[in-house]
Design a protein around this motif. Sequence first.
Motif, mmCIF file in Angstrom:
data_model
loop_
_atom_site.group_PDB
_atom_site.id
_atom_site.type_symbol
_atom_site.label_atom_id
_atom_site.label_comp_id
_atom_site.label_asym_id
_atom_site.label_seq_id
_atom_site.Cartn_x
_atom_site.Cartn_y
_atom_site.Cartn_z
ATOM 1 N N GLY A 55 1.069 -1.099 -0.328
ATOM 2 C CA GLY A 55 0.365 0.117 0.225
ATOM 3 C C GLY A 55 1.090 1.087 0.496
ATOM 4 O O GLY A 55 1.959 1.275 -0.134
ATOM 5 N N ASP A 56 0.464 2.391 -0.338
ATOM 6 C CA ASP A 56 0.600 3.994 0.338
ATOM 7 C C ASP A 56 1.191 3.955 1.904
ATOM 8 O O ASP A 56 1.918 5.298 1.797
ATOM 9 C CB ASP A 56 0.443 4.512 -0.944
ATOM 10 N N LEU A 57 1.467 3.633 2.228
ATOM 11 C CA LEU A 57 1.554 4.050 4.059
ATOM 12 C C LEU A 57 3.431 4.025 4.234
ATOM 13 O O LEU A 57 3.963 4.629 5.431
ATOM 14 C CB LEU A 57 0.854 3.128 4.802
ATOM 15 N N TRP A 58 3.627 2.542 3.954
ATOM 16 C CA TRP A 58 5.645 2.375 3.835
ATOM 17 C C TRP A 58 5.387 1.767 2.637
ATOM 18 O O TRP A 58 6.066 1.092 1.849
ATOM 19 C CB TRP A 58 5.449 1.194 4.671
ATOM 20 N N MET A 59 6.060 3.153 1.599
ATOM 21 C CA MET A 59 6.097 3.038 0.780
ATOM 22 C C MET A 59 8.024 3.362 -0.242
ATOM 23 O O MET A 59 8.115 2.476 -1.125
ATOM 24 C CB MET A 59 5.545 5.115 -0.543
ATOM 25 N N ARG A 60 8.375 3.036 1.016
ATOM 26 C CA ARG A 60 10.136 2.489 0.486
ATOM 27 C C ARG A 60 9.615 1.249 0.520
ATOM 28 O O ARG A 60 10.964 0.787 -0.944
ATOM 29 C CB ARG A 60 10.678 2.138 1.679
ATOM 30 N N HIS A 61 9.271 0.354 0.968
ATOM 31 C CA HIS A 61 8.748 -1.026 0.566
ATOM 32 C C HIS A 61 7.787 -1.455 -0.676
ATOM 33 O O HIS A 61 7.485 -2.677 -1.763
ATOM 34 C CB HIS A 61 8.123 -1.862 1.205
ATOM 35 N N GLN A 62 6.930 -0.250 -0.628
ATOM 36 C CA GLN A 62 5.719 -0.374 -1.994
ATOM 37 C C GLN A 62 6.512 -0.175 -3.064
ATOM 38 O O GLN A 62 6.418 -0.968 -4.048
ATOM 39 C CB GLN A 62 5.479 0.500 -1.675
ATOM 40 N N SER A 63 7.595 0.893 -2.698
ATOM 41 C CA SER A 63 8.344 0.746 -4.564
ATOM 42 C C SER A 63 9.269 -0.082 -4.957
ATOM 43 O O SER A 63 8.889 0.036 -6.331
ATOM 44 C CB SER A 63 9.026 2.499 -4.122
ATOM 45 N N LEU A 64 9.767 -1.454 -3.632
ATOM 46 C CA LEU A 64 10.918 -2.427 -4.159
ATOM 47 C C LEU A 64 10.136 -3.107 -4.571
ATOM 48 O O LEU A 64 10.273 -3.657 -6.438
ATOM 49 C CB LEU A 64 11.653 -3.178 -3.244
ATOM 50 N N ARG A 65 8.656 -3.317 -4.578
ATOM 51 C CA ARG A 65 7.542 -4.685 -4.799
ATOM 52 C C ARG A 65 7.175 -3.520 -6.619
ATOM 53 O O ARG A 65 7.182 -5.108 -7.291
ATOM 54 C CB ARG A 65 6.453 -3.641 -3.843
ATOM 55 N N GLU A 66 7.279 -2.826 -6.590
ATOM 56 C CA GLU A 66 6.463 -2.566 -7.898
ATOM 57 C C GLU A 66 8.044 -3.016 -8.730
ATOM 58 O O GLU A 66 7.699 -2.489 -10.109
ATOM 59 C CB GLU A 66 6.448 -0.522 -8.024
ATOM 60 N N ARG A 67 8.808 -1.718 -8.396
ATOM 61 C CA ARG A 67 9.750 -2.075 -9.167
ATOM 62 C C ARG A 67 10.583 -3.548 -9.911
ATOM 63 O O ARG A 67 10.488 -3.595 -10.496
ATOM 64 C CB ARG A 67 11.312 -1.317 -8.230
#
Length: 333
Positions: free
Chosen positions: A94-106
Amino acid sequence: MTNENTPFIQSQIALLRKTFRTLLAPGEDYALVDFPDHGNVGDSAIWLGEIEVLLDLQGKPPRYVCECESYDPAALRAAHPEGPILIHGGGNLGDLWMRHQSLRERVIQDFPGRRIIQMPQSIFFQSPDRARHFWDLAQRHGDVHVLTRDQRSHSEARAALGDQCGLCPDAAFGLGELSAHHPPKAGVFCLIRQDAEQSGFDFAPVLARPGVMAADWLDEPAAMSRMVKMHSALKALTAGRSGAQRVRLAKYQRLAQARLDRGVRLLEQGEHVLTDRLHAHILSVLLGKPHAVLDNNYGKIHGYMAAWTREAPTARPVHSVDEALAVFKAWGV
């Protein structure tokens, strides 16, 4: 001391094994990305549980591991040229913890031809645009599989991915039963979160009572992490390039275990536990410790309990501090 949760814990482990097996062929190589290199004990418990179940099922460790900062798609391809890529589970889809979300999307964008398996997660997007962006990425990829820990998250994932999602317990149950090593110091230990998901409850009526201790587990001693990393760096000097992934995994395992041990030491201080952290709840189940559980700020914890742990004998969901005090009074605290 006998843990009255034992049959329940074994049922959760069986569900984890069954679900992982639907996505991984026996003996298949795999990568596991997004090691949680921070002080939140719950994420370390998840990592250790994931590794435990995966070693049992696959008979081998991951060929590639990384944290957010060390992710390198070229290194992943070199170490793990084919086969599924697993993403560490938890509560950060989700967008609460964007560091991990950005890795997931990458990862999804970097590996269009590979199966991507998101280990059990809770999903929470504040922004509908961010949610659409992520689900569009997953749909275009075509082989992204998302395991979820609660019914609300499962419904969202299923609406986007159909059969490429599943409902699964939290991977920390892969740890199995845990044992306390010290007698309690207090009647009640309150493990109260102090981060972006804090519940907003006023704990003062509990904290004012005699025989109550309280803490969060985000802050870890700086020396603990520093010593583990220094030891791992020395081992890396003698391992050579071929052993880099093995050394990295060993470092991660030592860090995660040290953090889990610290969390257990905190929880074992109370004869009973009051918490608004999901993994303080799960570790209390694994320890067989009676505990009352308040929700976090977006319903993750009670949603998880409704899906999986409402039958755990030592756990009680509560909706207010007053209700928690009534539970402890019934328990004779």
